[in-house]
Scaffold this active site. Sequence first.
Site, PDB file in Angstrom:
ATOM      1  N   PHE A 170      42.721  39.534  47.682  1.00 27.94           N
ATOM      2  CA  PHE A 170      41.654  39.593  46.670  1.00 27.94           C
ATOM      3  C   PHE A 170      40.516  40.506  47.093  1.00 27.94           C
ATOM      4  CE2 PHE A 170      42.711  36.954  43.025  1.00 27.94           C
ATOM      5  CZ  PHE A 170      43.986  36.612  43.425  1.00 27.94           C
ATOM      6  N   THR A 218      41.422  24.604  27.557  1.00 29.75           N
ATOM      7  CA  THR A 218      39.988  24.311  27.706  1.00 29.75           C
ATOM      8  C   THR A 218      39.236  25.627  27.485  1.00 29.75           C
ATOM      9  OG1 THR A 218      40.212  24.628  30.098  1.00 29.75           O
ATOM     10  CG2 THR A 218      40.269  22.367  29.299  1.00 29.75           C
ATOM     11  N   THR A 264      42.263  23.224  34.010  1.00 28.49           N
ATOM     12  CA  THR A 264      41.024  23.351  34.785  1.00 28.49           C
ATOM     13  C   THR A 264      39.870  22.759  33.981  1.00 28.49           C
ATOM     14  OG1 THR A 264      41.902  25.345  35.751  1.00 28.49           O
ATOM     15  CG2 THR A 264      39.529  25.014  35.955  1.00 28.49           C
ATOM     16  N   GLY A 280      38.544  47.692  41.758  1.00 28.01           N
ATOM     17  CA  GLY A 280      39.136  48.198  40.522  1.00 28.01           C
ATOM     18  C   GLY A 280      38.192  48.081  39.352  1.00 28.01           C
ATOM     19  N   GLU A 287      45.971  22.962  38.896  1.00 30.01           N
ATOM     20  CA  GLU A 287      47.028  23.967  39.087  1.00 30.01           C
ATOM     21  C   GLU A 287      46.425  25.194  39.746  1.00 30.01           C
ATOM     22  OE1 GLU A 287      47.291  26.995  37.353  1.00 30.01           O
ATOM     23  OE2 GLU A 287      45.554  26.752  36.044  1.00 30.01           O
ATOM     24  N   ARG A 344      44.537  38.414  27.465  1.00 29.83           N
ATOM     25  CA  ARG A 344      43.253  37.724  27.272  1.00 29.83           C
ATOM     26  C   ARG A 344      42.236  38.208  28.309  1.00 29.83           C
ATOM     27  NH1 ARG A 344      45.306  31.657  27.244  1.00 29.83           N
ATOM     28  NH2 ARG A 344      46.563  32.557  28.912  1.00 29.83           N
ATOM     29  N   CYS A 350      41.461  32.870  33.170  1.00 29.58           N
ATOM     30  CA  CYS A 350      40.906  31.878  34.108  1.00 29.58           C
ATOM     31  C   CYS A 350      39.594  32.293  34.755  1.00 29.58           C
ATOM     32  CB  CYS A 350      41.939  31.565  35.175  1.00 29.58           C
ATOM     33  SG  CYS A 350      43.474  30.987  34.460  1.00 29.58           S
TER      34      CYS A 350
HETATM   35  C1  UGA Z   1      43.963  32.788  38.854  1.00 21.63           C
HETATM   36  C2  UGA Z   1      44.075  32.213  40.268  1.00 21.63           C
HETATM   37  O1  UGA Z   1      44.465  33.244  41.180  1.00 21.63           O
HETATM   38  C3  UGA Z   1      45.099  31.074  40.300  1.00 21.63           C
HETATM   39  O2  UGA Z   1      45.136  30.497  41.603  1.00 21.63           O
HETATM   40  C4  UGA Z   1      44.692  30.020  39.285  1.00 21.63           C
HETATM   41  O3  UGA Z   1      45.637  28.964  39.219  1.00 21.63           O
HETATM   42  C5  UGA Z   1      44.585  30.665  37.912  1.00 21.63           C
HETATM   43  O4  UGA Z   1      43.628  31.743  37.953  1.00 21.63           O
HETATM   44  C6  UGA Z   1      44.116  29.607  36.944  1.00 21.63           C
HETATM   45  O5  UGA Z   1      42.989  29.134  37.083  1.00 21.63           O
HETATM   46  O6  UGA Z   1      44.912  29.179  36.102  1.00 21.63           O
HETATM   47  P1  UGA Z   1      45.390  34.487  37.379  1.00 21.63           P
HETATM   48  O7  UGA Z   1      44.288  34.402  36.375  1.00 21.63           O
HETATM   49  O8  UGA Z   1      46.787  34.349  36.911  1.00 21.63           O
HETATM   50  O9  UGA Z   1      45.206  33.368  38.518  1.00 21.63           O
HETATM   51  O10 UGA Z   1      45.284  35.922  38.060  1.00 21.63           O
HETATM   52  P2  UGA Z   1      44.851  36.533  39.471  1.00 21.63           P
HETATM   53  O11 UGA Z   1      46.026  37.083  40.135  1.00 21.63           O
HETATM   54  O12 UGA Z   1      44.029  35.604  40.230  1.00 21.63           O
HETATM   55  O13 UGA Z   1      43.958  37.771  38.978  1.00 21.63           O
HETATM   56  C7  UGA Z   1      42.803  37.572  38.175  1.00 21.63           C
HETATM   57  C8  UGA Z   1      42.133  38.883  37.904  1.00 21.63           C
HETATM   58  O14 UGA Z   1      41.555  39.410  39.093  1.00 21.63           O
HETATM   59  C9  UGA Z   1      43.063  39.984  37.380  1.00 21.63           C
HETATM   60  O15 UGA Z   1      42.423  40.687  36.345  1.00 21.63           O
HETATM   61  C10 UGA Z   1      43.282  40.883  38.575  1.00 21.63           C
HETATM   62  O16 UGA Z   1      43.550  42.217  38.226  1.00 21.63           O
HETATM   63  C11 UGA Z   1      41.936  40.767  39.266  1.00 21.63           C
HETATM   64  N1  UGA Z   1      41.989  41.063  40.714  1.00 21.63           N
HETATM   65  C12 UGA Z   1      42.680  40.257  41.545  1.00 21.63           C
HETATM   66  C13 UGA Z   1      41.282  42.147  41.214  1.00 21.63           C
HETATM   67  O17 UGA Z   1      40.621  42.897  40.468  1.00 21.63           O
HETATM   68  N2  UGA Z   1      41.303  42.385  42.561  1.00 21.63           N
HETATM   69  C14 UGA Z   1      41.997  41.587  43.410  1.00 21.63           C
HETATM   70  O18 UGA Z   1      41.965  41.865  44.633  1.00 21.63           O
HETATM   71  C15 UGA Z   1      42.699  40.515  42.906  1.00 21.63           C
END
Ligand code: UGA
Length: 483
Positions: free
Chosen positions: A275, A100, A135, A279, A177, A353, A286
Site C-alpha cells: 500500500f 451500508t 463494515t 498514483g 470482512e 464505484r 470501501c
Molecule cells: C479494501 C481493503 O484492502 C480490504 O481489506 C477490505 O476488506 C475492503 O476494502 C473492504 O472494506 O471491503 P478493496 O476496496 O477491494 O479492499 O481494494 P484495495 O485493494 O484495498 O484498493 C483500494 C484502492 O486503493 C484502489 O483504488 C487502489 O487502486 C488504491 N491503492 C491501493 C493505491 O492507490 N495504492 C496502493 O498502494 C494500494
Amino acid sequence: MIDADQLGKFGVERSKIAVLGLGHVGLPTALGLAELGWEVLGADDDTEKVALLRSGKSWFYEPGLQSLLTKHLASGKFQPTHEVAAAIRGASVLFVCVGTPQRESGAPDLSQVEAVARTIAQNLNGYKLIIEKSTVPAITGQWIKRIIERHARAEAPLRSANGTGATPDFDVASNPEFLQEGKAVEDFFHPDRVVLGVDSERARRLLEEIYRPLECPILVTTVSTAELIKHAANAFLSTKISFINMISDVCEAVGADVEEVARGLGLDPRIGPDFLRAGIGFGGYCFPKDLRALIYLAEEHGVDCAMLREVEHINQRRIELFLRKMRKALWVLQGKTIAVLGLAFKPNTDDVREAPSLKVVEALTQEGVILRLYDPQAASGAQKLFPERPSRLTYCSSPYEAALGAHALLILTEWDEFGRLDWTQIHEAMETRIVVDGRNLFEPSRMFEAGFEYWSVGRVSAQPTSQREGQAETLQLEGRGRR
Ligand code: UGA
C-alpha cells in the site's frame, strides 16, 4: 468438514448458514462457506440478482467466483433465494452482508442493517447467531441487539439473562470482512487473520468452529472492538496511500523517484512494502466511504479527526494534480483525442464505484476532450455512468483501438495486460506519442527509448537522452505490474 456433533453442543442443529445480502461481500462469503461444507441459503431481496444467480451467473466479475457458483449450485450447497425471512427461519447462523452506503453527511446509512435486524426479530424460531460481516461503525452490534429485543415476537424462544428476566435467545457477533475485490475468493480461504467480536462463549465457539478449517491467527475481542478494527484497518491503509501520494508530489518537486522512496521505506519491517503505490488515489466502495464513516463517528464523539480529514483531502486532490500534469503534457485539452486505459477502480474487478479513473473521465468530458475508453472488464459498468456519444466518447475493444488517432494515452488502472502492451503498435496508432501513466507501470527512460513522451507519478518525466544525465539506466522491458 463440518462436525455435526460439535454443532449440536452449541445448540445448533442444522449445518445451515444464511448469508443475508449477496453483494461483493455476501456472495464470496456464501460460496466460500459452501466450499467449506456448509449448506448456505443466500438471501437477497433483489429478485433480479437472485434470478441471475439461480441461472448460474455471477452478477459481477471476481476471479474464481463463477466456478464456485457453478460448483455449489450443482452440489446444492448454495441456494440463492429472495425470501429473506424464510432463509432466516431455515438457519441458525446468519451472516449480515447488506449494504451500508454513505449518506451526504458522510455517515453510513444503516437502514438496511436495521431492516434486516427487524426481519430477524420477527423470525426468531430458535437460537440464532447473528454475525455482522458488513463494515459498520462500532456500536452497531449494540443497536442490532436492541432492535431485535424490541421487535422480537412474543413466541420467540427465550433465555434467562442475569437478573433481568428472560430475553430472546440470540447472540450478535462481529466478524469483519477483509476481502479485497479482485482477490476476494483467495482472501476468503487464506485470510491474514480472522477477527471475532463476541460477547458470549457460545458465539465464540460457534464462530471458531466455522473458521476451524482456515489456517490463520484468530483474534477474539468484544463486538465493538472488532467493529473498530475494521474501520481502523481501512483508515490506516488509506493513510499509507495518501502518505505516499504526498511524498510523490515532493519527489516531483525535487527530482526524486517515488518508486525508489517506497522501496526504501518498505524494506523497514516496521513500515512494510504494501500500500505504498503512488498514483491517482484510492477509490472503490470501501476506502472513501469507510474513511468518512470513521471521521463521522469519531467527531460525533468529540474526537478530533484532522489527520484523517487530511488523508481524504490529499486523495481528493489527486485528480486535479493528474489533470494538471496532462495540461503540462498537452497544453490545451479541449478538442484533443485521449485514449484511456483502465476504468475499474483497481485491476481484476469490473467495479467502477468511486473509481478515480471515472473522475478523470468526467473532468475530461467537461473539458471537451474526445475520449476513447478501454477496460478489460469494467466497460459496461462505466457505460451506465458515461454512455457512448458518437464521435465524443467511444468504448473500444482493445488498447490498440483506443490508441487510434490519440494525442495522448492515459493509464488509469494497472491491469496486468497493460504491462504487456505492444508499444510499436501503439506508437503507430497514435497521433502524438504522449503517455500519462497514473499508475507508474513503466520505467520512464524505457518509454522514452520506445519513442514516447512519458509522464508518470512522483518521477522525473521522460526527456531526450541529453537531458536525462544522471538517471538510472536499469531498464526493464515489461511493465512493473503490481507490487
Ligand atoms: C479494501 C481493503 O484492502 C480490504 O481489506 C477490505 O476488506 C475492503 O476494502 C473492504 O472494506 O471491503 P478493496 O476496496 O477491494 O479492499 O481494494 P484495495 O485493494 O484495498 O484498493 C483500494 C484502492 O486503493 C484502489 O483504488 C487502489 O487502486 C488504491 N491503492 C491501493 C493505491 O492507490 N495504492 C496502493 O498502494 C494500494
